[in-house]
Design a protein around this motif. Structure first.
Motif, PDB file in Angstrom:
ATOM      1  N   ASN A  86       5.358   1.260  11.140  1.00  0.00           N
ATOM      2  CA  ASN A  86       4.399   0.725  12.107  1.00  0.00           C
ATOM      3  C   ASN A  86       2.994   0.685  11.519  1.00  0.00           C
ATOM      4  N   ALA A  87       2.647   1.691  10.721  1.00  0.00           N
ATOM      5  CA  ALA A  87       1.338   1.701  10.048  1.00  0.00           C
ATOM      6  C   ALA A  87       1.279   0.590   9.001  1.00  0.00           C
ATOM      7  N   ALA A  88       2.379   0.420   8.249  1.00  0.00           N
ATOM      8  CA  ALA A  88       2.426  -0.605   7.203  1.00  0.00           C
ATOM      9  C   ALA A  88       2.383  -2.014   7.784  1.00  0.00           C
ATOM     10  N   GLY A 102      -1.101  -2.483   8.056  1.00  0.00           N
ATOM     11  CA  GLY A 102      -1.848  -2.247   6.820  1.00  0.00           C
ATOM     12  C   GLY A 102      -2.785  -1.066   6.928  1.00  0.00           C
ATOM     13  N   ASP A 103      -2.496  -0.136   7.838  1.00  0.00           N
ATOM     14  CA  ASP A 103      -3.353   1.029   8.056  1.00  0.00           C
ATOM     15  C   ASP A 103      -2.879   2.184   7.176  1.00  0.00           C
ATOM     16  N   GLN A 104      -3.622   2.445   6.093  1.00  0.00           N
ATOM     17  CA  GLN A 104      -3.230   3.466   5.129  1.00  0.00           C
ATOM     18  C   GLN A 104      -3.867   4.827   5.419  1.00  0.00           C
ATOM     19  N   GLY A 155       0.828  -1.198   0.000  1.00  0.00           N
ATOM     20  CA  GLY A 155       0.000   0.000   0.000  1.00  0.00           C
ATOM     21  C   GLY A 155       0.866   1.254   0.000  1.00  0.00           C
ATOM     22  N   VAL A 156       0.195   2.407   0.029  1.00  0.00           N
ATOM     23  CA  VAL A 156       0.888   3.691   0.100  1.00  0.00           C
ATOM     24  C   VAL A 156       0.567   4.319   1.448  1.00  0.00           C
ATOM     25  N   TYR A 157       1.595   4.678   2.176  1.00  0.00           N
ATOM     26  CA  TYR A 157       1.451   5.200   3.538  1.00  0.00           C
ATOM     27  C   TYR A 157       1.997   6.626   3.568  1.00  0.00           C
ATOM     28  N   LYS A 158       1.175   7.541   4.083  1.00  0.00           N
ATOM     29  CA  LYS A 158       1.502   8.964   3.994  1.00  0.00           C
ATOM     30  C   LYS A 158       1.514   9.627   5.362  1.00  0.00           C
ATOM     31  N   LEU A 159       2.471  10.532   5.526  1.00  0.00           N
ATOM     32  CA  LEU A 159       2.574  11.326   6.752  1.00  0.00           C
ATOM     33  C   LEU A 159       2.958  12.754   6.379  1.00  0.00           C
TER      34      LEU A 159
END
Length: 303
Positions: A284-286, A289-291, A182-186
């Motif tokens: 940690n989000a990945a 799997g929390d996008q 997935g793509v994880y953004k901050l």
């Protein structure tokens, strides 16, 4: 007469030594600032007024790792906020028997012989720093316990972000889970004292980080890597600028797959630590799997 001249010579040498000592101290301070002002700014901020970043809401905020690491330990972390201040930081590791790492004599002895410090020292040190500085990003890495210090800072930052929202839901870290695609953004919410805010996006494919999009934006949406004036000023001061260190950090994360394995870039110490901190949070989000995009209501100190 001889006695008089002896007295004069003694006074002369005392004054000479004092002058040399003063210049040496001054020179050390100047060299430190010149070598890496990006890092010097960190220690200067702690006594300054906060101009942005939501205050912490009272409550007890907890974070735990789900699984024991390869050495049989997992983190338990709790902070107590009272009247908007962190009044108690309780960070430690626990094993399957419920024993705390800070109380394990054998572990402490073995680590101390290897690195010069042990959990009896560095764990209370990190807790004390957070209580005193009231900002995870201002916590200094403890020599000999770099990995644990960086984990502490990451988790403390996540707890502070929860406290800013008053969200007391326990945070669970899937610390041994593989990364989910997935793509994880901050992104940071607030511009810093110099008018920039950080963003970091990572793309995970096949369980690996394949792309990293990292940079800083100003109020007009201009990228720091495109700011020729900033590049010139920083390069003249520390021999490196955002055109060099920003892509180097992005490439290092793809190569290493682990923020803790990334070396600090000389001249861009603070930026390196911020990058590593946010990369850890996205990992940690990945792992879960929390996008959901992460917005960091970053604390900003007056300039």
């Amino acid at each position: 007469m001889k006695s008089k001249w002896l007295s004069i010579m003694v006074i002369f040498f005392v004054l000479l030594l004092a002058a040399c000592g003063g210049n040496d101290d001054k020179g050390k301070d100047n060299n430190t600032d010149k070598k890496d002002p990006d890092n010097a700014a960190k220690t200067e901020q702690t006594d300054k007024k906060i101009v942005a970043g939501a205050p912490l809401q009272d409550g007890v905020y907890t974070l735990t790792e789900n699984d024991f690491d390869e050495n049989g330990w997992k983190v338990n972390f709790r902070i107590t906020v009272d009247k908007g201040k962190i009044t108690k930081s309780e960070y430690d590791y626990v094993n399957a028997d419920g024993k705390l790492k800070s109380e394990d004599e054998n572990y402490d002895k073995a680590m101390r012989e290897k690195t010069g410090t042990g959990p009896k020292d560095y764990i209370p040190d990190l807790n004390k720093q957070l209580e005193e500085k009231q900002d995870a990003k201002q916590v200094d890495v403890v020599t000999g316990a770099t990995h644990s210090s960086e984990n502490f800072i990451n988790y403390a930052q996540q707890l502070m972000q929860a406290a800013q929202k008053g969200n007391t839901t326990p945070i669970e870290i899937a610390n041994t889970s593989p990364l989910k695609d997935g793509v994880y953004k901050l992104t940071e919410k607030n511009l810093d004292a110099n008018g920039w805010k950080t963003y970091l996006n990572i793309t995970v494919e096949g369980g690996k980080i394949t792309q990293v999009d990292y940079n800083n934006l100003n109020a007009e949406g201009k990228l720091k890597t495109d700011d020729e004036g900033y590049q010139k000023a920083m390069s003249e001061k520390v021999n490196i600028g955002p055109k060099e260190y920003i892509p180097r950090l992005s490439e290092a994360l793809v190569e290493k797959q682990d923020p803790l394995a990334i070396s600090v870039i000389s001249g861009a110490t603070h930026s390196t630590h911020t990058f590593k901190l946010y990369a850890q949070q996205l990992i940690n989000a990945a792992q879960k799997g929390d996008q959901t995009p992460i917005e960091v209501d970053n604390i900003v100190f007056e300039k």
